[in-house]
Design a protein around this motif. Structure first.
Motif, PDB file in Angstrom:
ATOM      1  N   PHE A   1      46.958  45.466  36.101  1.00  0.00           N
ATOM      2  CA  PHE A   1      48.320  45.878  36.474  1.00  0.00           C
ATOM      3  C   PHE A   1      48.896  45.043  37.612  1.00  0.00           C
ATOM      4  CE2 PHE A   1      45.087  48.759  38.165  1.00  0.00           C
ATOM      5  CZ  PHE A   1      45.208  48.540  39.524  1.00  0.00           C
ATOM      6  N   GLY A   2      48.040  44.325  38.341  1.00  0.00           N
ATOM      7  CA  GLY A   2      48.525  43.495  39.443  1.00  0.00           C
ATOM      8  C   GLY A   2      49.447  42.388  38.984  1.00  0.00           C
ATOM      9  N   ILE A   3      49.286  41.934  37.754  1.00  0.00           N
ATOM     10  CA  ILE A   3      50.108  40.837  37.239  1.00  0.00           C
ATOM     11  C   ILE A   3      51.585  41.215  37.243  1.00  0.00           C
ATOM     12  CG2 ILE A   3      50.670  39.562  35.127  1.00  0.00           C
ATOM     13  CD1 ILE A   3      47.734  39.370  34.532  1.00  0.00           C
ATOM     14  N   ALA A   4      51.874  42.478  37.002  1.00  0.00           N
ATOM     15  CA  ALA A   4      53.269  42.907  36.917  1.00  0.00           C
ATOM     16  C   ALA A   4      53.962  42.878  38.264  1.00  0.00           C
ATOM     17  CB  ALA A   4      53.333  44.318  36.340  1.00  0.00           C
ATOM     18  N   LEU A   5      53.201  42.816  39.348  1.00  0.00           N
ATOM     19  CA  LEU A   5      53.799  42.913  40.677  1.00  0.00           C
ATOM     20  C   LEU A   5      53.781  41.594  41.440  1.00  0.00           C
ATOM     21  CD1 LEU A   5      52.194  46.291  41.813  1.00  0.00           C
ATOM     22  CD2 LEU A   5      54.440  45.917  40.801  1.00  0.00           C
ATOM     23  N   LEU A   6      53.084  40.591  40.927  1.00  0.00           N
ATOM     24  CA  LEU A   6      52.951  39.341  41.662  1.00  0.00           C
ATOM     25  C   LEU A   6      54.028  38.340  41.265  1.00  0.00           C
ATOM     26  CD1 LEU A   6      49.086  38.909  41.533  1.00  0.00           C
ATOM     27  CD2 LEU A   6      50.463  39.560  43.500  1.00  0.00           C
ATOM     28  N   PRO A   7      54.447  37.485  42.200  1.00  0.00           N
ATOM     29  CA  PRO A   7      55.425  36.450  41.862  1.00  0.00           C
ATOM     30  C   PRO A   7      54.820  35.424  40.918  1.00  0.00           C
ATOM     31  CG  PRO A   7      54.589  36.144  44.095  1.00  0.00           C
ATOM     32  CD  PRO A   7      54.076  37.472  43.622  1.00  0.00           C
ATOM     33  N   ASP A   8      55.676  34.662  40.258  1.00  0.00           N
ATOM     34  CA  ASP A   8      55.231  33.720  39.228  1.00  0.00           C
ATOM     35  C   ASP A   8      54.225  32.704  39.744  1.00  0.00           C
ATOM     36  OD1 ASP A   8      56.865  34.988  37.465  1.00  0.00           O
ATOM     37  OD2 ASP A   8      58.519  33.572  37.652  1.00  0.00           O
ATOM     38  N   GLU A   9      54.373  32.255  41.004  1.00  0.00           N
ATOM     39  CA  GLU A   9      53.484  31.214  41.506  1.00  0.00           C
ATOM     40  C   GLU A   9      52.055  31.711  41.691  1.00  0.00           C
ATOM     41  OE1 GLU A   9      55.945  32.746  45.056  1.00  0.00           O
ATOM     42  OE2 GLU A   9      56.259  32.163  42.968  1.00  0.00           O
ATOM     43  N   ASP A  10      51.837  33.022  41.656  1.00  0.00           N
ATOM     44  CA  ASP A  10      50.493  33.563  41.797  1.00  0.00           C
ATOM     45  C   ASP A  10      49.804  33.770  40.456  1.00  0.00           C
ATOM     46  OD1 ASP A  10      50.476  33.624  44.514  1.00  0.00           O
ATOM     47  OD2 ASP A  10      51.290  35.642  44.647  1.00  0.00           O
ATOM     48  N   LEU A  11      50.501  33.422  39.373  1.00  0.00           N
ATOM     49  CA  LEU A  11      49.948  33.642  38.047  1.00  0.00           C
ATOM     50  C   LEU A  11      49.520  32.340  37.409  1.00  0.00           C
ATOM     51  CD1 LEU A  11      52.469  36.247  36.601  1.00  0.00           C
ATOM     52  CD2 LEU A  11      50.341  36.649  37.817  1.00  0.00           C
ATOM     53  N   PHE A  12      48.578  32.469  36.503  1.00  0.00           N
ATOM     54  CA  PHE A  12      48.082  31.319  35.766  1.00  0.00           C
ATOM     55  C   PHE A  12      48.152  31.637  34.286  1.00  0.00           C
ATOM     56  CE2 PHE A  12      44.255  29.499  33.651  1.00  0.00           C
ATOM     57  CZ  PHE A  12      44.667  28.176  33.646  1.00  0.00           C
ATOM     58  N   ALA A  13      48.850  30.820  33.516  1.00  0.00           N
ATOM     59  CA  ALA A  13      48.984  31.100  32.094  1.00  0.00           C
ATOM     60  C   ALA A  13      48.732  29.841  31.280  1.00  0.00           C
ATOM     61  CB  ALA A  13      50.389  31.639  31.794  1.00  0.00           C
ATOM     62  N   MET A  14      48.084  30.030  30.132  1.00  0.00           N
ATOM     63  CA  MET A  14      47.877  28.934  29.205  1.00  0.00           C
ATOM     64  C   MET A  14      48.180  29.457  27.803  1.00  0.00           C
ATOM     65  SD  MET A  14      44.594  26.761  30.498  1.00  0.00           S
ATOM     66  CE  MET A  14      43.538  27.697  29.447  1.00  0.00           C
ATOM     67  N   LYS A  15      48.834  28.667  27.009  1.00  0.00           N
ATOM     68  CA  LYS A  15      49.215  29.097  25.666  1.00  0.00           C
ATOM     69  C   LYS A  15      47.983  29.505  24.861  1.00  0.00           C
ATOM     70  CE  LYS A  15      51.912  27.672  21.646  1.00  0.00           C
ATOM     71  NZ  LYS A  15      52.664  26.567  21.012  1.00  0.00           N
ATOM     72  N   ASP A  16      48.047  30.689  24.272  1.00  0.00           N
ATOM     73  CA  ASP A  16      46.972  31.234  23.425  1.00  0.00           C
ATOM     74  C   ASP A  16      45.682  31.498  24.188  1.00  0.00           C
ATOM     75  OD1 ASP A  16      48.681  30.988  21.238  1.00  0.00           O
ATOM     76  OD2 ASP A  16      48.017  28.935  20.838  1.00  0.00           O
TER      77      ASP A  16
ATOM     78  N   THR B   1      45.320  36.246  37.418  1.00  0.00           N
ATOM     79  CA  THR B   1      45.734  36.130  38.805  1.00  0.00           C
ATOM     80  C   THR B   1      44.854  35.072  39.457  1.00  0.00           C
ATOM     81  OG1 THR B   1      46.185  38.490  38.728  1.00  0.00           O
ATOM     82  CG2 THR B   1      46.236  37.450  40.881  1.00  0.00           C
ATOM     83  N   VAL B   2      45.442  33.988  39.926  1.00  0.00           N
ATOM     84  CA  VAL B   2      44.665  32.802  40.288  1.00  0.00           C
ATOM     85  C   VAL B   2      43.634  33.041  41.389  1.00  0.00           C
ATOM     86  CG1 VAL B   2      46.356  31.134  39.483  1.00  0.00           C
ATOM     87  CG2 VAL B   2      46.547  32.050  41.802  1.00  0.00           C
ATOM     88  N   HIS B   3      43.918  33.898  42.340  1.00  0.00           N
ATOM     89  CA  HIS B   3      42.967  34.120  43.423  1.00  0.00           C
ATOM     90  C   HIS B   3      41.728  34.900  42.956  1.00  0.00           C
ATOM     91  CE1 HIS B   3      46.384  33.174  46.220  1.00  0.00           C
ATOM     92  NE2 HIS B   3      45.396  32.548  46.813  1.00  0.00           N
TER      93      HIS B   3
ATOM     94  N   SER C   1      48.721  25.475  45.921  1.00  0.00           N
ATOM     95  CA  SER C   1      49.283  25.660  44.585  1.00  0.00           C
ATOM     96  C   SER C   1      48.283  26.398  43.710  1.00  0.00           C
ATOM     97  CB  SER C   1      49.619  24.302  43.954  1.00  0.00           C
ATOM     98  OG  SER C   1      48.422  23.579  43.690  1.00  0.00           O
ATOM     99  N   PRO C   2      48.757  27.037  42.625  1.00  0.00           N
ATOM    100  CA  PRO C   2      47.838  27.695  41.701  1.00  0.00           C
ATOM    101  C   PRO C   2      46.792  26.742  41.135  1.00  0.00           C
ATOM    102  CG  PRO C   2      50.080  28.416  41.281  1.00  0.00           C
ATOM    103  CD  PRO C   2      50.179  27.287  42.273  1.00  0.00           C
ATOM    104  N   THR C   3      47.209  25.504  40.842  1.00  0.00           N
ATOM    105  CA  THR C   3      46.271  24.519  40.304  1.00  0.00           C
ATOM    106  C   THR C   3      45.156  24.229  41.302  1.00  0.00           C
ATOM    107  OG1 THR C   3      48.057  23.488  39.032  1.00  0.00           O
ATOM    108  CG2 THR C   3      46.038  22.203  39.332  1.00  0.00           C
ATOM    109  N   GLY C   4      45.509  24.135  42.577  1.00  0.00           N
ATOM    110  CA  GLY C   4      44.509  23.881  43.611  1.00  0.00           C
ATOM    111  C   GLY C   4      43.531  25.028  43.750  1.00  0.00           C
ATOM    112  N   ILE C   5      44.028  26.258  43.655  1.00  0.00           N
ATOM    113  CA  ILE C   5      43.160  27.433  43.756  1.00  0.00           C
ATOM    114  C   ILE C   5      42.194  27.473  42.574  1.00  0.00           C
ATOM    115  CG2 ILE C   5      43.098  29.959  43.788  1.00  0.00           C
ATOM    116  CD1 ILE C   5      45.919  29.846  45.058  1.00  0.00           C
ATOM    117  N   ILE C   6      42.717  27.215  41.371  1.00  0.00           N
ATOM    118  CA  ILE C   6      41.879  27.218  40.170  1.00  0.00           C
ATOM    119  C   ILE C   6      40.793  26.156  40.271  1.00  0.00           C
ATOM    120  CG2 ILE C   6      41.896  26.681  37.699  1.00  0.00           C
ATOM    121  CD1 ILE C   6      44.716  27.993  37.654  1.00  0.00           C
TER     122      ILE C   6
END
Length: 206
Positions: A13-28, A33-35, A74-79
């Motif tokens: 449920f945390g995904i619904a409350l976090l800003p876009d820069e805190d999310l990580f998405a890949m098609k399919d 949540t990156v952290h 950045s999200p990429t750096g955290i990942i």
């Protein structure tokens, strides 16, 4: 499930409350949540219950230290750090954490899923062992305090009173948390972790 036996499924449920820069998405390949995302999930690999144990390890790290284990600009750096940097021992940031609890968090956050606990039940058992051990230490400490207090009551009347010295007023100091208070906080945290593991295990059985 059913009308007589309703159940609740726990989701991220945390995904619904976090800003876009805190999310990580890949098609399919889902979203995370990156952290708190596991290395295998971040790379699009196979995930199972051990991926959730990694994320729970991150939650435990934050509770123990007040900060996430990996951070970047950045999200990429955290990942990238989740995938390449070795996990830290939380005692390096908070020496009040018991060594056994430190090892549990460290094991849960291993890069290789095979090096983590095999499932939530195994991690739960280990946490309960640590909880019982710490509760035993707390009981012994309380007993020692009672014994010392009784000894002082018996001998205190025979000791000469020292003259009271008048001290100059000083700026108030911030009191450090009493060791007992710290231990109680740790015990409470472990109880929360055990409850979280019970929830994780139940989700995968549904």
């Amino acid at each position: 499930g059913g009308p007589d036996m309703p159940f609740v499924k726990l989701a991220d449920f945390g995904i619904a409350l976090l800003p876009d820069e805190d999310l990580f998405a890949m098609k399919d390949k889902g979203v995370g949540t990156v952290h708190y995302i596991s290395p295998e999930q971040a790379s699009g690999g196979k995930v199972d219950a051990r991926s959730d144990l990694y994320s729970l390890g991150v939650v435990m790290h934050v509770m123990a230290t007040g900060s996430v284990p990996f951070d970047a600009g950045s999200p990429t750096g955290i990942i990238s750090k989740h995938q390449t940097e070795a996990p830290h021992h939380v005692r390096n940031r908070n020496a009040d954490i018991p060594l056994a609890l430190d090892e549990i968090i460290f094991t849960a956050m291993q890069k290789n899923p095979a090096a983590r606990y095999k499932d939530a039940a195994a991690m739960e058992r280990r946490l309960k062992e640590v909880l019982r051990s710490l509760e035993g230490e707390r009981a012994r400490t309380d007993a020692d305090d009672v014994f010392r207090g009784a000894a002082l009551n018996v001998t205190g009347g025979d000791e000469p009173r020292k003259p009271v010295k008048v001290k100059k007023e000083r700026a108030p100091k911030v009191k450090k948390a009493h060791p007992k208070a710290k231990k109680i906080a740790v015990l409470s945290s472990i109880s929360v972790f055990v409850l979280a593991l019970l929830i994780v295990g139940a989700v995968f059985l549904l």
